[in-house]
Motif scaffolding. Structure first.
Motif, PDB file in Angstrom:
ATOM      1  N   ILE A 343     -21.797  28.626   5.364  1.00 53.14           N
ATOM      2  CA  ILE A 343     -23.091  28.953   4.764  1.00 53.14           C
ATOM      3  C   ILE A 343     -24.145  27.908   5.128  1.00 53.14           C
ATOM      4  O   ILE A 343     -23.820  26.771   5.469  1.00 53.14           O
ATOM      5  N   ALA A 344     -25.391  28.306   5.054  1.00 55.96           N
ATOM      6  CA  ALA A 344     -26.507  27.380   5.237  1.00 55.96           C
ATOM      7  C   ALA A 344     -27.475  27.561   4.089  1.00 55.96           C
ATOM      8  O   ALA A 344     -27.714  28.685   3.625  1.00 55.96           O
ATOM      9  N   LEU A 345     -28.038  26.449   3.650  1.00 58.08           N
ATOM     10  CA  LEU A 345     -28.971  26.452   2.523  1.00 58.08           C
ATOM     11  C   LEU A 345     -30.129  25.517   2.828  1.00 58.08           C
ATOM     12  O   LEU A 345     -29.983  24.547   3.590  1.00 58.08           O
ATOM     13  N   PRO A 346     -31.307  25.781   2.245  1.00 54.25           N
ATOM     14  CA  PRO A 346     -32.350  24.762   2.299  1.00 54.25           C
ATOM     15  C   PRO A 346     -31.801  23.465   1.709  1.00 54.25           C
ATOM     16  O   PRO A 346     -31.085  23.493   0.691  1.00 54.25           O
ATOM     17  N   LEU A 347     -32.108  22.346   2.331  1.00 55.10           N
ATOM     18  CA  LEU A 347     -31.490  21.087   1.908  1.00 55.10           C
ATOM     19  C   LEU A 347     -31.662  20.823   0.415  1.00 55.10           C
ATOM     20  O   LEU A 347     -30.716  20.428  -0.275  1.00 55.10           O
ATOM     21  N   ALA A 349     -31.862  22.778  -1.964  1.00 52.86           N
ATOM     22  CA  ALA A 349     -31.130  23.720  -2.816  1.00 52.86           C
ATOM     23  C   ALA A 349     -29.649  23.395  -2.902  1.00 52.86           C
ATOM     24  O   ALA A 349     -28.948  23.929  -3.774  1.00 52.86           O
ATOM     25  N   ILE A 350     -29.151  22.527  -2.027  1.00 50.87           N
ATOM     26  CA  ILE A 350     -27.712  22.286  -1.961  1.00 50.87           C
ATOM     27  C   ILE A 350     -27.151  21.737  -3.276  1.00 50.87           C
ATOM     28  O   ILE A 350     -26.142  22.267  -3.783  1.00 50.87           O
ATOM     29  N   PRO A 351     -27.717  20.713  -3.888  1.00 51.38           N
ATOM     30  CA  PRO A 351     -27.142  20.224  -5.147  1.00 51.38           C
ATOM     31  C   PRO A 351     -27.127  21.296  -6.245  1.00 51.38           C
ATOM     32  O   PRO A 351     -26.157  21.388  -7.017  1.00 51.38           O
ATOM     33  N   VAL A 352     -28.187  22.106  -6.320  1.00 51.02           N
ATOM     34  CA  VAL A 352     -28.243  23.152  -7.349  1.00 51.02           C
ATOM     35  C   VAL A 352     -27.198  24.220  -7.068  1.00 51.02           C
ATOM     36  O   VAL A 352     -26.497  24.691  -7.972  1.00 51.02           O
ATOM     37  N   PHE A 353     -27.069  24.610  -5.804  1.00 53.91           N
ATOM     38  CA  PHE A 353     -26.051  25.593  -5.442  1.00 53.91           C
ATOM     39  C   PHE A 353     -24.661  25.106  -5.827  1.00 53.91           C
ATOM     40  O   PHE A 353     -23.867  25.847  -6.434  1.00 53.91           O
ATOM     41  N   LEU A 354     -24.341  23.861  -5.490  1.00 51.68           N
ATOM     42  CA  LEU A 354     -23.014  23.333  -5.795  1.00 51.68           C
ATOM     43  C   LEU A 354     -22.776  23.272  -7.297  1.00 51.68           C
ATOM     44  O   LEU A 354     -21.661  23.525  -7.768  1.00 51.68           O
ATOM     45  N   ALA A 355     -23.811  22.964  -8.048  1.00 51.58           N
ATOM     46  CA  ALA A 355     -23.670  22.910  -9.509  1.00 51.58           C
ATOM     47  C   ALA A 355     -23.432  24.286 -10.101  1.00 51.58           C
ATOM     48  O   ALA A 355     -22.751  24.415 -11.134  1.00 51.58           O
ATOM     49  N   GLU A 356     -23.963  25.327  -9.471  1.00 55.69           N
ATOM     50  CA  GLU A 356     -23.820  26.686 -10.000  1.00 55.69           C
ATOM     51  C   GLU A 356     -22.579  27.402  -9.472  1.00 55.69           C
ATOM     52  O   GLU A 356     -22.014  28.264 -10.166  1.00 55.69           O
ATOM     53  N   PHE A 413     -30.610  31.749  -2.957  1.00 55.69           N
ATOM     54  CA  PHE A 413     -31.316  30.516  -2.585  1.00 55.69           C
ATOM     55  C   PHE A 413     -31.987  30.646  -1.216  1.00 55.69           C
ATOM     56  O   PHE A 413     -32.405  29.643  -0.637  1.00 55.69           O
ATOM     57  N   ASP A 414     -32.087  31.868  -0.710  1.00 54.96           N
ATOM     58  CA  ASP A 414     -32.693  32.131   0.593  1.00 54.96           C
ATOM     59  C   ASP A 414     -31.927  31.420   1.704  1.00 54.96           C
ATOM     60  O   ASP A 414     -32.508  30.879   2.647  1.00 54.96           O
ATOM     61  N   ARG A 425     -16.741  40.325  13.968  1.00 54.41           N
ATOM     62  CA  ARG A 425     -16.355  41.543  13.243  1.00 54.41           C
ATOM     63  C   ARG A 425     -16.160  41.260  11.754  1.00 54.41           C
ATOM     64  O   ARG A 425     -16.257  42.161  10.930  1.00 54.41           O
ATOM     65  N   LEU A 426     -15.914  39.997  11.429  1.00 48.30           N
ATOM     66  CA  LEU A 426     -15.658  39.622  10.039  1.00 48.30           C
ATOM     67  C   LEU A 426     -16.860  39.867   9.143  1.00 48.30           C
ATOM     68  O   LEU A 426     -16.725  40.283   7.995  1.00 48.30           O
ATOM     69  N   LYS A 427     -18.071  39.625   9.661  1.00 48.90           N
ATOM     70  CA  LYS A 427     -19.255  39.609   8.794  1.00 48.90           C
ATOM     71  C   LYS A 427     -20.238  40.736   9.089  1.00 48.90           C
ATOM     72  O   LYS A 427     -21.415  40.639   8.723  1.00 48.90           O
ATOM     73  N   VAL A 428     -19.768  41.797   9.717  1.00 48.54           N
ATOM     74  CA  VAL A 428     -20.657  42.933   9.981  1.00 48.54           C
ATOM     75  C   VAL A 428     -21.205  43.503   8.674  1.00 48.54           C
ATOM     76  O   VAL A 428     -22.410  43.758   8.538  1.00 48.54           O
ATOM     77  N   LYS A 429     -20.337  43.698   7.692  1.00 51.36           N
ATOM     78  CA  LYS A 429     -20.776  44.229   6.406  1.00 51.36           C
ATOM     79  C   LYS A 429     -21.698  43.241   5.701  1.00 51.36           C
ATOM     80  O   LYS A 429     -22.681  43.637   5.050  1.00 51.36           O
ATOM     81  N   ASP A 430     -21.412  41.951   5.816  1.00 51.39           N
ATOM     82  CA  ASP A 430     -22.286  40.943   5.204  1.00 51.39           C
ATOM     83  C   ASP A 430     -23.682  40.991   5.803  1.00 51.39           C
ATOM     84  O   ASP A 430     -24.685  40.855   5.091  1.00 51.39           O
ATOM     85  N   LEU A 431     -23.763  41.167   7.117  1.00 51.09           N
ATOM     86  CA  LEU A 431     -25.067  41.266   7.768  1.00 51.09           C
ATOM     87  C   LEU A 431     -25.826  42.480   7.240  1.00 51.09           C
ATOM     88  O   LEU A 431     -27.035  42.412   6.991  1.00 51.09           O
ATOM     89  N   GLU A 432     -25.112  43.585   7.064  1.00 51.57           N
ATOM     90  CA  GLU A 432     -25.756  44.792   6.533  1.00 51.57           C
ATOM     91  C   GLU A 432     -26.213  44.591   5.085  1.00 51.57           C
ATOM     92  O   GLU A 432     -27.244  45.120   4.663  1.00 51.57           O
ATOM     93  N   THR A 433     -25.441  43.818   4.324  1.00 51.87           N
ATOM     94  CA  THR A 433     -25.754  43.603   2.904  1.00 51.87           C
ATOM     95  C   THR A 433     -26.911  42.631   2.712  1.00 51.87           C
ATOM     96  O   THR A 433     -27.811  42.873   1.891  1.00 51.87           O
ATOM     97  N   TYR A 434     -26.901  41.538   3.462  1.00 54.17           N
ATOM     98  CA  TYR A 434     -27.863  40.465   3.219  1.00 54.17           C
ATOM     99  C   TYR A 434     -28.956  40.357   4.282  1.00 54.17           C
ATOM    100  O   TYR A 434     -29.926  39.621   4.092  1.00 54.17           O
ATOM    101  N   GLY A 435     -28.792  41.068   5.393  1.00 52.34           N
ATOM    102  CA  GLY A 435     -29.781  40.968   6.458  1.00 52.34           C
ATOM    103  C   GLY A 435     -31.077  41.694   6.114  1.00 52.34           C
ATOM    104  O   GLY A 435     -31.088  42.676   5.363  1.00 52.34           O
ATOM    105  N   ASP A 436     -32.163  41.207   6.677  1.00 52.49           N
ATOM    106  CA  ASP A 436     -33.453  41.875   6.480  1.00 52.49           C
ATOM    107  C   ASP A 436     -33.421  43.250   7.143  1.00 52.49           C
ATOM    108  O   ASP A 436     -33.053  43.360   8.323  1.00 52.49           O
TER     109      ASP A 436
END
Length: 464
Positions: A343-347, A349-356, A413-414, A425-436
């Protein structure tokens, strides 16, 4: 698409360009799928890749490109559908040219990453793309997936290291884009379209790549930090004190060190008791500076941001630090994850993401979490494991819920659900779910334009 084994397609190809399928051709590192293939094509040149591609287009046979086979999202294996022709770049390994004064190296797609490092070193230069799998990863695959690695903070992804590509398109035509120019604003940049496309728009056969002067002085330190917020503040301080000289800044959680102790007890660790959080800082300095002094000055300036630390006293010790970091994925593999996330996050946002994230997962069940990765560029590997003493199979019913939990948080967290491994092939569905949606529409239009028959790596990135 046709099945080449049934239609006699293979008999029409030159015998010297084919070999039988081997078990390794059908495997991927995590063992999630087993691929299939009618045969393996082993071209020796771009002209032979073009010949094979024209034949596949005429017969409507799918083609799956194979580099070093180190990809982690299944882009190199096709588990179902009509048997494809696997096209391996194992014979196309040449370093075509090297231009030290230009800081450019031109290599074929099958060149292994460590061989590129050696070729650059022979002319007192460096090629900075560095991965745990660099002993078997091939540069064509690195470009096809826009590989990241540990030096992205300073040098960028594979995309940022490439000046030009030569590629064969779906109809067999050759794109002669193998330029060595730093500036070339002549219309659409097909280089960047092909990089990261995972072989679905064309097959990269060679690339011109950026070299850099070798770093005169290197150094590394493992600093214990109170928490991820402190690690982030330390990153900012490090970049301020050593501008342009920070090559890597890695975040490591205690769970990763515990996994190393559990699965590889002979591997020496720098701390008697594993800290909750630590960071591995890697620097490269001009000859006039001293790495140990620079890192000691950083330690002194850090104040409460650093609780303890070890500074490498030699290159050997520096490499030991990196061995520790780069062995964590192997320890993860031996433990066996329930769900792994690149995963990648805005820098910020990382502490908040880890806390949640940890409390959100705790509502689903009892887990161990190993979070580590490239804090400097916001890329974390957030991997979820069974509780100690429990088997991975006990969590089969929770696997999808765990992944959805993490990916929903990342999306909130964008962030990105695929930072450096690609879609495959692993993330085709993820791309469809979260992609613009607009991006997906444009991607499908580009795919249709460049591969109207759908023969290039069918099912990878976009649903076949």
């Amino acid at each position: 698409m046709l099945n080449p084994a049934d239609e006699g397609f293979l008999a029409s190809l030159p015998e010297e360009l084919l070999r039988p399928v081997r078990p390794a051709d059908l495997e991927e590192p995590r063992g999630r799928w087993r691929g299939q293939g009618a045969a393996v094509a082993v071209p020796r040149s771009t002209a032979e890749v073009s010949q094979l591609m024209r034949a596949c287009a005429a017969a409507r046979v799918g083609i799956v490109p194979l580099g070093g086979g180190t990809g982690l999202v299944g882009g190199q294996v096709m588990p179902d559908g009509p048997l494809p022709l696997i096209l391996s770049f194992e014979r196309m390994t040449a370093i075509r040219a090297i231009h030290p004064q230009e800081n450019v190296i031109v290599a074929e797609a099958g060149a292994i990453l460590t061989d590129l490092h050696a070729a650059a070193g022979a002319v007192d230069r460096m090629f900075p793309l560095t991965l745990a799998s660099q002993g078997s990863a091939r540069i064509g695959g690195n470009l096809a997936t826009n590989a990241g690695g540990v030096n992205v903070l300073r040098y960028g992804n594979a995309r940022d290291l490439c000046l030009g590509v030569e590629a064969v398109l779906a109809d067999g035509t050759v794109f002669h884009g193998l330029k060595r120019l730093r500036k070339d604003n002549t219309g659409y940049d097909l280089r960047h379209l092909l990089i990261g496309a995972e072989g679905t728009l064309g097959l990269i056969t060679a690339a011109s790549l950026k070299l850099f002067p070798r770093t005169a002085v290197t150094g590394a330190a493992l600093f214990v930090v109170p928490d991820p917020q402190a690690a982030l503040a330390l990153l900012s301080l490090t970049e301020s004190q050593l501008p342009g000289m920070v090559s890597g800044f890695e975040l490591i959680h205690r769970q990763g060190l515990d996994f190393l102790a559990e699965t590889m007890p002979d591997l020496r660790q720098p701390f008697a008791e594993a800290p909750e959080w630590c960071v591995l800082i890697d620097i490269g300095l001009p000859a006039a500076l001293d790495a140990t002094e620079a890192l000691m000055a950083l330690y002194e300036a850090a104040g409460d941001l650093v609780l303890d630390g070890v500074i490498a006293q030699s290159e050997t010790q520096r490499l030991e630090f990196w061995t520790l970091r780069e062995t964590i994925p192997e320890a993860n593999r031996r433990i066996g994850s329930i769900s792994s996330h690149d995963i990648a996050l805005p820098l910020s946002a990382i502490p908040v993401f880890l806390a949640e994230a940890a409390p959100a997962l705790a509502r689903l069940g009892d887990f161990r979490i190993n979070c580590f990765g490239h804090l400097g560029d916001g890329n974390l590997h957030y991997n979820v494991f069974p509780a100690k003493g429990r088997k991975r199979a006990e969590y089969d019913s929770l696997r999808d819920a765990v992944k959805t939990c993490i990916h929903d948080l990342v999306d909130g967290f964008d962030g990105s659900v695929s930072a450096e491994h690609g879609i495959g092939r692993l993330k085709v569905k993820d791309l469809e779910t979260y992609g613009d949606p607009v991006k997906l529409t444009a991607m499908r239009a580009i795919k249709t334009a460049l591969d109207p028959l759908g023969i290039l790596n069918p099912g990878a990135v976009l649903r076949a």
